[in-house]
Write a protein that holds these residues in place. Structure first.
Motif, PDB file in Angstrom:
ATOM      1  N   LEU A  18       5.051  47.223 -16.534  1.00  0.00           N
ATOM      2  CA  LEU A  18       4.569  45.845 -16.453  1.00  0.00           C
ATOM      3  C   LEU A  18       3.970  45.531 -15.089  1.00  0.00           C
ATOM      4  O   LEU A  18       2.966  44.806 -14.987  1.00  0.00           O
ATOM      5  CB  LEU A  18       5.704  44.875 -16.768  1.00  0.00           C
ATOM      6  N   VAL A  19       4.571  46.067 -14.028  1.00  0.00           N
ATOM      7  CA  VAL A  19       4.072  45.805 -12.673  1.00  0.00           C
ATOM      8  C   VAL A  19       2.665  46.355 -12.492  1.00  0.00           C
ATOM      9  O   VAL A  19       1.862  45.811 -11.720  1.00  0.00           O
ATOM     10  CB  VAL A  19       5.038  46.404 -11.623  1.00  0.00           C
ATOM     11  N   ARG A  20       2.330  47.426 -13.206  1.00  0.00           N
ATOM     12  CA  ARG A  20       1.014  48.056 -13.056  1.00  0.00           C
ATOM     13  C   ARG A  20      -0.128  47.148 -13.481  1.00  0.00           C
ATOM     14  O   ARG A  20      -1.282  47.378 -13.111  1.00  0.00           O
ATOM     15  CB  ARG A  20       0.960  49.346 -13.877  1.00  0.00           C
ATOM     16  N   PHE A  21       0.177  46.132 -14.277  1.00  0.00           N
ATOM     17  CA  PHE A  21      -0.855  45.173 -14.667  1.00  0.00           C
ATOM     18  C   PHE A  21      -0.954  44.089 -13.587  1.00  0.00           C
ATOM     19  O   PHE A  21      -0.010  43.310 -13.419  1.00  0.00           O
ATOM     20  CB  PHE A  21      -0.514  44.522 -16.004  1.00  0.00           C
ATOM     21  N   PRO A  22      -2.066  43.990 -12.855  1.00  0.00           N
ATOM     22  CA  PRO A  22      -2.202  42.936 -11.836  1.00  0.00           C
ATOM     23  C   PRO A  22      -2.537  41.593 -12.489  1.00  0.00           C
ATOM     24  O   PRO A  22      -3.657  41.081 -12.403  1.00  0.00           O
ATOM     25  CB  PRO A  22      -3.339  43.451 -10.949  1.00  0.00           C
ATOM     26  N   GLU A  87      -1.687  42.485  -2.568  1.00  0.00           N
ATOM     27  CA  GLU A  87      -2.441  43.680  -2.221  1.00  0.00           C
ATOM     28  C   GLU A  87      -2.332  44.704  -3.350  1.00  0.00           C
ATOM     29  O   GLU A  87      -1.381  44.657  -4.142  1.00  0.00           O
ATOM     30  CB  GLU A  87      -1.895  44.269  -0.924  1.00  0.00           C
ATOM     31  N   PRO A  88      -3.284  45.628  -3.451  1.00  0.00           N
ATOM     32  CA  PRO A  88      -3.198  46.665  -4.491  1.00  0.00           C
ATOM     33  C   PRO A  88      -1.860  47.398  -4.493  1.00  0.00           C
ATOM     34  O   PRO A  88      -1.336  47.755  -5.559  1.00  0.00           O
ATOM     35  CB  PRO A  88      -4.361  47.601  -4.150  1.00  0.00           C
ATOM     36  N   SER A  89      -1.283  47.608  -3.311  1.00  0.00           N
ATOM     37  CA  SER A  89       0.002  48.314  -3.231  1.00  0.00           C
ATOM     38  C   SER A  89       1.143  47.532  -3.867  1.00  0.00           C
ATOM     39  O   SER A  89       2.163  48.111  -4.256  1.00  0.00           O
ATOM     40  CB  SER A  89       0.344  48.617  -1.772  1.00  0.00           C
ATOM     41  N   ASP A  90       0.978  46.208  -3.984  1.00  0.00           N
ATOM     42  CA  ASP A  90       2.031  45.399  -4.607  1.00  0.00           C
ATOM     43  C   ASP A  90       2.160  45.686  -6.096  1.00  0.00           C
ATOM     44  O   ASP A  90       3.204  45.395  -6.701  1.00  0.00           O
ATOM     45  CB  ASP A  90       1.737  43.902  -4.416  1.00  0.00           C
ATOM     46  N   PHE A  91       1.119  46.255  -6.688  1.00  0.00           N
ATOM     47  CA  PHE A  91       1.127  46.501  -8.119  1.00  0.00           C
ATOM     48  C   PHE A  91       1.443  47.964  -8.450  1.00  0.00           C
ATOM     49  O   PHE A  91       1.111  48.447  -9.534  1.00  0.00           O
ATOM     50  CB  PHE A  91      -0.210  46.072  -8.721  1.00  0.00           C
ATOM     51  N   VAL A  92       2.106  48.613  -7.512  1.00  0.00           N
ATOM     52  CA  VAL A  92       2.630  49.962  -7.721  1.00  0.00           C
ATOM     53  C   VAL A  92       4.139  49.878  -7.536  1.00  0.00           C
ATOM     54  O   VAL A  92       4.625  49.677  -6.416  1.00  0.00           O
ATOM     55  CB  VAL A  92       2.023  50.974  -6.734  1.00  0.00           C
ATOM     56  N   ALA A  93       4.887  49.994  -8.625  1.00  0.00           N
ATOM     57  CA  ALA A  93       6.344  49.844  -8.567  1.00  0.00           C
ATOM     58  C   ALA A  93       6.976  51.069  -7.912  1.00  0.00           C
ATOM     59  O   ALA A  93       6.509  52.199  -8.092  1.00  0.00           O
ATOM     60  CB  ALA A  93       6.909  49.648  -9.967  1.00  0.00           C
ATOM     61  N   SER A  94       8.023  50.838  -7.147  1.00  0.00           N
ATOM     62  CA  SER A  94       8.751  51.938  -6.513  1.00  0.00           C
ATOM     63  C   SER A  94      10.219  51.574  -6.395  1.00  0.00           C
ATOM     64  O   SER A  94      10.567  50.406  -6.214  1.00  0.00           O
ATOM     65  CB  SER A  94       8.179  52.242  -5.125  1.00  0.00           C
ATOM     66  N   VAL A  95      11.075  52.572  -6.522  1.00  0.00           N
ATOM     67  CA  VAL A  95      12.513  52.374  -6.406  1.00  0.00           C
ATOM     68  C   VAL A  95      12.960  52.813  -5.020  1.00  0.00           C
ATOM     69  O   VAL A  95      12.720  53.950  -4.607  1.00  0.00           O
ATOM     70  CB  VAL A  95      13.282  53.167  -7.479  1.00  0.00           C
ATOM     71  N   ARG A  96      13.620  51.910  -4.298  1.00  0.00           N
ATOM     72  CA  ARG A  96      14.141  52.216  -2.969  1.00  0.00           C
ATOM     73  C   ARG A  96      15.498  51.544  -2.812  1.00  0.00           C
ATOM     74  O   ARG A  96      15.611  50.329  -2.999  1.00  0.00           O
ATOM     75  CB  ARG A  96      13.190  51.734  -1.860  1.00  0.00           C
ATOM     76  N   GLY A 102       7.889  45.604  -6.346  1.00  0.00           N
ATOM     77  CA  GLY A 102       6.578  45.432  -6.949  1.00  0.00           C
ATOM     78  C   GLY A 102       6.339  43.982  -7.324  1.00  0.00           C
ATOM     79  O   GLY A 102       7.284  43.229  -7.575  1.00  0.00           O
ATOM     80  N   ARG A 103       5.062  43.588  -7.346  1.00  0.00           N
ATOM     81  CA  ARG A 103       4.725  42.207  -7.675  1.00  0.00           C
ATOM     82  C   ARG A 103       5.161  41.890  -9.108  1.00  0.00           C
ATOM     83  O   ARG A 103       4.851  42.608 -10.044  1.00  0.00           O
ATOM     84  CB  ARG A 103       3.224  41.980  -7.531  1.00  0.00           C
ATOM     85  N   GLY A 104       5.916  40.808  -9.234  1.00  0.00           N
ATOM     86  CA  GLY A 104       6.387  40.357 -10.535  1.00  0.00           C
ATOM     87  C   GLY A 104       7.752  40.876 -10.931  1.00  0.00           C
ATOM     88  O   GLY A 104       8.301  40.428 -11.937  1.00  0.00           O
ATOM     89  N   THR A 105       8.328  41.799 -10.165  1.00  0.00           N
ATOM     90  CA  THR A 105       9.635  42.330 -10.547  1.00  0.00           C
ATOM     91  C   THR A 105      10.672  41.224 -10.641  1.00  0.00           C
ATOM     92  O   THR A 105      11.501  41.211 -11.554  1.00  0.00           O
ATOM     93  CB  THR A 105      10.117  43.393  -9.546  1.00  0.00           C
ATOM     94  N   HIS A 106      10.615  40.269  -9.699  1.00  0.00           N
ATOM     95  CA  HIS A 106      11.594  39.180  -9.690  1.00  0.00           C
ATOM     96  C   HIS A 106      11.045  37.920 -10.345  1.00  0.00           C
ATOM     97  O   HIS A 106      11.804  37.135 -10.913  1.00  0.00           O
ATOM     98  CB  HIS A 106      12.021  38.893  -8.250  1.00  0.00           C
ATOM     99  N   ASP A 107       9.743  37.733 -10.297  1.00  0.00           N
ATOM    100  CA  ASP A 107       9.123  36.498 -10.797  1.00  0.00           C
ATOM    101  C   ASP A 107       7.948  36.853 -11.709  1.00  0.00           C
ATOM    102  O   ASP A 107       6.804  36.854 -11.273  1.00  0.00           O
ATOM    103  CB  ASP A 107       8.650  35.653  -9.617  1.00  0.00           C
ATOM    104  N   MET A 108       8.176  37.008 -13.041  1.00  0.00           N
ATOM    105  CA  MET A 108       9.462  37.183 -13.675  1.00  0.00           C
ATOM    106  C   MET A 108       9.377  38.245 -14.756  1.00  0.00           C
ATOM    107  O   MET A 108       9.850  38.086 -15.865  1.00  0.00           O
ATOM    108  CB  MET A 108       9.966  35.852 -14.248  1.00  0.00           C
TER     109      MET A 108
END
Length: 376
Positions: A18-22, A87-96, A102-108
């Protein structure tokens, strides 16, 4: 029933995709593509899926066979797909460190991942649940063409709405501030930047107006740890055509959030007084939305009881600073359950959600849907 580890993997995979969709609010084509993907995930399930669109704003509705009234099921699962820009990097999900960034992980988008996972888990048993799914794509810009349209114009209701759009983990929203957005236009006098005394700087005039407007709300630090008071934010500003010129015109937008103690009439009086103090600036109201009150209800009490039983979490009440699509239903007297998960960074970077807490949240959510919507 899948294990907690399995649920974590499923939710992580769904949310990562889902995060991959800007899906920025005004990007209808990307939001449509994201809804296409959601529809694909649900296509094999016994659901009636509808795709609606209003003024170029897409939405997805799905209801189970047990929903006696497709516009008013026992429970709506409500979420918005749209996000604020990044930013484009916000739409690449990563686990840390146990967090999915990633953008949208929390909202929502975490909520959409939970909804898809549960509908897939229930599978053919969905015929035993009086349940609906509603995904909109314009909540971040007011929800006018999405949830407002569905509720006020098309008559969608529901016996209760589960909309986990609270920024505070394991708190139940019982009220939300109202919103007023203004556009300011300042008229000055252009001049050469080396002779500022020959001109009137329109940007300076905007700042004078904004400073006067701010006198009507508490200044920070306000002394209230909850900050439950009206606020004014100068959000966007533009003006000037050259660095060596005194700007003759300028524009700005202002975001006001106000508690039930403040009325639209109060805000209009603030504007009138500020215009009297700085007559070079005119203000127009772009849109307003009244504060939202959410009374205690049976669905909310069930969720609180299950959170304590399933996750050993005491859910307490919360007064929200931001609004959500919940208000369109709440204004019709429909019970709302709005409880957040552990995460942060909404509207900023980095945005993240805690995966262990998300798995725990999903267990409570699963039980809540089962106990509230299952029919024989």
């Amino acid at each position: 029933m899948p294990s907690t580890a399995t649920n974590t993997n499923i939710l992580t995979d769904l949310l990562t995709h889902l995060v991959r969709f800007p899906t920025v609010s005004d990007d209808s084509s990307t939001n449509r593509a994201a809804l296409d993907w959601v529809e694909e995930q649900l296509s094999s399930l016994p659901l009636k899926i509808q795709r609606l669109e209003n003024h170029g704003t897409p939405a997805l509705i799905a209801t189970t066979p047990a929903a006696r009234n497709p516009k008013s099921p026992k429970l709506w699962l409500l979420a918005h797909m749209d996000v604020v820009g990044g930013e484009p990097s916000d739409f690449v999900a990563s686990v840390r460190n146990g967090r999915l960034h990633g953008r949208g992980t929390h909202d929502m988008k975490f909520a959409i991942a939970c909804f898809i996972a549960l509908l897939q888990e229930l599978g053919s048993n969905l015929k035993h649940y009086d349940l609906g799914l509603m995904i909109t794509t314009d909540e971040e810009i007011g929800g006018t063409h999405g949830a407002r349209w569905l509720v006020q114009d098309l008559g969608y209701r529901g016996e209760a709405v589960f909309v986990p759009d609270s920024s505070t983990p394991w708190k139940m929203e019982v009220s939300a501030k109202g919103i007023a957005r203004l556009e300011l236009t300042a008229t000055g006098q252009a001049a050469h930047a080396s002779r500022p005394w020959q001109g009137v700087n329109a940007i300076d005039e905007l700042m004078r107006f904004a400073d006067h407007l701010r006198t009507f709300v508490p200044a920070e630090p306000c002394g209230d740890p909850h900050h439950y008071h009206s606020t004014i934010n100068l959000s966007m500003i533009s003006g000037g055509v050259a660095v060596n010129q005194v700007p003759g015109t300028a524009k700005a937008q202002v975001d006001i959030r106000f508690t039930p103690k403040t009325s639209i009439d109060d805000i209009n009086s603030w504007i009138i007084e500020s215009q009297a103090a700085v007559p070079s600036v005119s203000a127009s109201v772009i849109n307003t939305s009244a504060p939202c009150q959410i009374p205690a209800n049976a669905a909310g009490e069930l969720y609180k009881a299950l959170a304590l039983e399933v996750a050993d979490v005491e859910v307490t009440d919360h007064h929200a600073h931001g609004g959500s699509d919940a208000r369109w239903f709440a204004w019709k007297g429909i019970p709302i359950v709005n409880v957040g998960v552990t995460g942060s960074g909404y509207h900023t970077s980095p945005e993240w959600v805690d995966l262990a807490d998300l798995a725990r949240y999903y267990e409570v959510f699963r039980r809540f849907v089962n106990d509230w919507t299952r029919v024989e």
